[in-house]
Scaffold this motif. Structure first.
Motif, PDB file in Angstrom:
ATOM      1  N   UNK A  72       0.825  -1.215   0.000  1.00  0.00           N
ATOM      2  CA  UNK A  72       0.000   0.000   0.000  1.00  0.00           C
ATOM      3  C   UNK A  72       0.856   1.260   0.000  1.00  0.00           C
ATOM      4  N   UNK A  73       0.401   2.290  -0.673  1.00  0.00           N
ATOM      5  CA  UNK A  73       1.142   3.557  -0.681  1.00  0.00           C
ATOM      6  C   UNK A  73       0.474   4.547   0.282  1.00  0.00           C
ATOM      7  N   UNK A  74      -0.774   4.271   0.628  1.00  0.00           N
ATOM      8  CA  UNK A  74      -1.536   5.145   1.526  1.00  0.00           C
ATOM      9  C   UNK A  74      -1.051   4.952   2.967  1.00  0.00           C
ATOM     10  N   UNK A  75      -0.963   6.053   3.734  1.00  0.00           N
ATOM     11  CA  UNK A  75      -0.605   5.932   5.153  1.00  0.00           C
ATOM     12  C   UNK A  75      -1.844   5.530   5.953  1.00  0.00           C
ATOM     13  N   UNK A  76      -1.674   4.645   6.939  1.00  0.00           N
ATOM     14  CA  UNK A  76      -2.794   4.277   7.823  1.00  0.00           C
ATOM     15  C   UNK A  76      -2.652   4.931   9.195  1.00  0.00           C
ATOM     16  N   UNK A  77      -1.455   5.478   9.485  1.00  0.00           N
ATOM     17  CA  UNK A  77      -1.214   6.185  10.746  1.00  0.00           C
ATOM     18  C   UNK A  77      -1.790   7.591  10.584  1.00  0.00           C
ATOM     19  N   UNK A  78      -2.719   7.963  11.466  1.00  0.00           N
ATOM     20  CA  UNK A  78      -3.399   9.256  11.342  1.00  0.00           C
ATOM     21  C   UNK A  78      -2.392  10.405  11.336  1.00  0.00           C
ATOM     22  N   UNK A  79      -1.356  10.305  12.171  1.00  0.00           N
ATOM     23  CA  UNK A  79      -0.377  11.392  12.238  1.00  0.00           C
ATOM     24  C   UNK A  79       0.426  11.501  10.941  1.00  0.00           C
ATOM     25  N   UNK A  80       0.855  10.372  10.393  1.00  0.00           N
ATOM     26  CA  UNK A  80       1.631  10.411   9.149  1.00  0.00           C
ATOM     27  C   UNK A  80       0.750  10.847   7.974  1.00  0.00           C
ATOM     28  N   UNK A  81      -0.553  10.619   8.130  1.00  0.00           N
ATOM     29  CA  UNK A  81      -1.481  10.986   7.058  1.00  0.00           C
ATOM     30  C   UNK A  81      -1.763  12.478   7.056  1.00  0.00           C
ATOM     31  N   UNK A  82      -2.089  13.041   8.249  1.00  0.00           N
ATOM     32  CA  UNK A  82      -2.488  14.457   8.233  1.00  0.00           C
ATOM     33  C   UNK A  82      -1.833  15.310   9.322  1.00  0.00           C
ATOM     34  N   UNK A  83      -0.767  14.768   9.942  1.00  0.00           N
ATOM     35  CA  UNK A  83      -0.022  15.579  10.911  1.00  0.00           C
ATOM     36  C   UNK A  83      -0.732  15.786  12.232  1.00  0.00           C
ATOM     37  N   UNK A 131      -1.214   0.953  21.254  1.00  0.00           N
ATOM     38  CA  UNK A 131      -1.879   0.229  20.165  1.00  0.00           C
ATOM     39  C   UNK A 131      -3.398   0.316  20.286  1.00  0.00           C
ATOM     40  N   UNK A 132      -3.881   1.301  21.093  1.00  0.00           N
ATOM     41  CA  UNK A 132      -5.328   1.370  21.307  1.00  0.00           C
ATOM     42  C   UNK A 132      -5.921   2.720  20.863  1.00  0.00           C
ATOM     43  N   UNK A 133      -5.199   3.437  20.030  1.00  0.00           N
ATOM     44  CA  UNK A 133      -5.670   4.735  19.528  1.00  0.00           C
ATOM     45  C   UNK A 133      -6.547   4.564  18.292  1.00  0.00           C
ATOM     46  N   UNK A 134      -6.720   5.659  17.530  1.00  0.00           N
ATOM     47  CA  UNK A 134      -7.590   5.613  16.352  1.00  0.00           C
ATOM     48  C   UNK A 134      -7.148   4.597  15.287  1.00  0.00           C
ATOM     49  N   UNK A 135      -5.867   4.218  15.302  1.00  0.00           N
ATOM     50  CA  UNK A 135      -5.379   3.258  14.290  1.00  0.00           C
ATOM     51  C   UNK A 135      -5.567   1.809  14.721  1.00  0.00           C
ATOM     52  N   UNK A 136      -6.118   1.587  15.936  1.00  0.00           N
ATOM     53  CA  UNK A 136      -6.254   0.215  16.440  1.00  0.00           C
ATOM     54  C   UNK A 136      -7.142  -0.609  15.516  1.00  0.00           C
ATOM     55  N   UNK A 137      -8.346  -0.091  15.280  1.00  0.00           N
ATOM     56  CA  UNK A 137      -9.298  -0.800  14.408  1.00  0.00           C
ATOM     57  C   UNK A 137      -9.804   0.222  13.395  1.00  0.00           C
ATOM     58  N   UNK A 138      -9.490  -0.006  12.127  1.00  0.00           N
ATOM     59  CA  UNK A 138      -9.885   0.952  11.088  1.00  0.00           C
ATOM     60  C   UNK A 138     -11.141   0.462  10.373  1.00  0.00           C
ATOM     61  N   UNK A 139     -11.750   1.387   9.638  1.00  0.00           N
ATOM     62  CA  UNK A 139     -13.067   1.075   9.069  1.00  0.00           C
ATOM     63  C   UNK A 139     -13.038  -0.045   8.032  1.00  0.00           C
ATOM     64  N   UNK A 140     -11.833  -0.366   7.519  1.00  0.00           N
ATOM     65  CA  UNK A 140     -11.730  -1.483   6.575  1.00  0.00           C
ATOM     66  C   UNK A 140     -12.159  -2.803   7.186  1.00  0.00           C
ATOM     67  N   UNK A 141     -12.421  -2.797   8.526  1.00  0.00           N
ATOM     68  CA  UNK A 141     -12.713  -4.052   9.215  1.00  0.00           C
ATOM     69  C   UNK A 141     -14.165  -4.494   9.098  1.00  0.00           C
ATOM     70  N   UNK A 142     -15.084  -3.640   8.559  1.00  0.00           N
ATOM     71  CA  UNK A 142     -16.475  -4.128   8.542  1.00  0.00           C
ATOM     72  C   UNK A 142     -16.862  -4.703   7.196  1.00  0.00           C
TER      73      UNK A 142
END
Ligand code: B12
Length: 142
Positions: A72-83, A131-142
């Motif tokens: 994947x080229x997209x960042x999944x870490x919220x901070x790396x994605x939008x600071x 490991x329990x922040x917003x990146x713990x479980x992303x919406x791709x899981x449903x």
């Protein structure tokens, strides 16, 4: 299952295979997962997949060649994605984790201390606050 198909396969323990002094192991599951195209690293040092990072990795090494997934080229870490975010850095109880560094010995000492208080759980790593922040479980899981 794989041997029944004539494919040789070996696995490696999920954790506690590391040298107690250097805290480094000979086989990195998360680097393997990165190479296999499963996800990207976050500020929390976890490999984050499209469904999140609150999971563990295992490796199965096989004798067959298979086509790797596209990384994947997209960042999944919220901070790396939008600071914005750094939940993991703020939530680390020992300040072992910073934006651009990680003191693994500090983290390890804390895991051992907490482990002494929770002996009924057996051998395991007892913290996981990064490991329990917003990146713990992303919406791709449903
Ligand atoms: C030793 C070890 C520890 C040590 C040291 C950790 C360290 N960061 O070095 C201690 C005991 C402190 C520890 C703590 C934890 N660990 Co640990 N640990 C391991 C173990 C056994 C070996 C890691 C190792 O030495 N690899 C060798 C080095 C060379 O490779 P590496 O770790 O992949 O590191 C490289 C890459 O990660 C990359 N990298 C790291 N961050 C970033 C960031 C960017 C932007 C980039 C590009 C690259 C990059 O560069 C590193 C150097 O090459 C692995 C299991 C395994 N066999 O792989 C689990 C493992 C890494 N741990 C894991 C977990 C879950 C934890 C804890 C959350 C446990 C807990 N309950 O608290 C904490 C989190 C600490 C943290 N934020 O990193 C999971 C990670 C799962 C995931 N989603 O990524 C693993 C993979 C176990 C598993 N089977 O799933 N751990």
């Amino acid at each position: 299952m794989l041997s029944a198909e004539g494919v040789k396969a070996e696995t490696i323990k999920a954790t506690h295979t590391y040298d107690e002094k250097t805290l480094t192991t000979a086989w990195s599951h998360r680097s393997s997962a990165f190479i296999a195209g499963l996800g990207r690293f976050g500020v929390n040092r976890m490999l984050i997949t499209p469904v999140g990072c609150a999971g563990r990795y295992g490796s199965v090494i096989i004798s067959e060649e298979i086509t790797p997934d596209q990384r994947p080229t997209e960042e999944f870490c919220t901070h790396l994605k939008n600071g914005k975010c750094l939940f993991c850095v703020r939530n680390c109880p020992t300040e072992a984790l910073t934006v651009d560094g990680f003191d693994k010995h500090k983290c390890h000492r804390h895991l051992l201390e907490v482990g002494e208080r929770l002996t009924d759980l057996g051998l395991c790593d007892v913290c996981g606050k990064c490991v329990v922040g917003p990146c713990a479980i992303l919406s791709g899981s449903d």
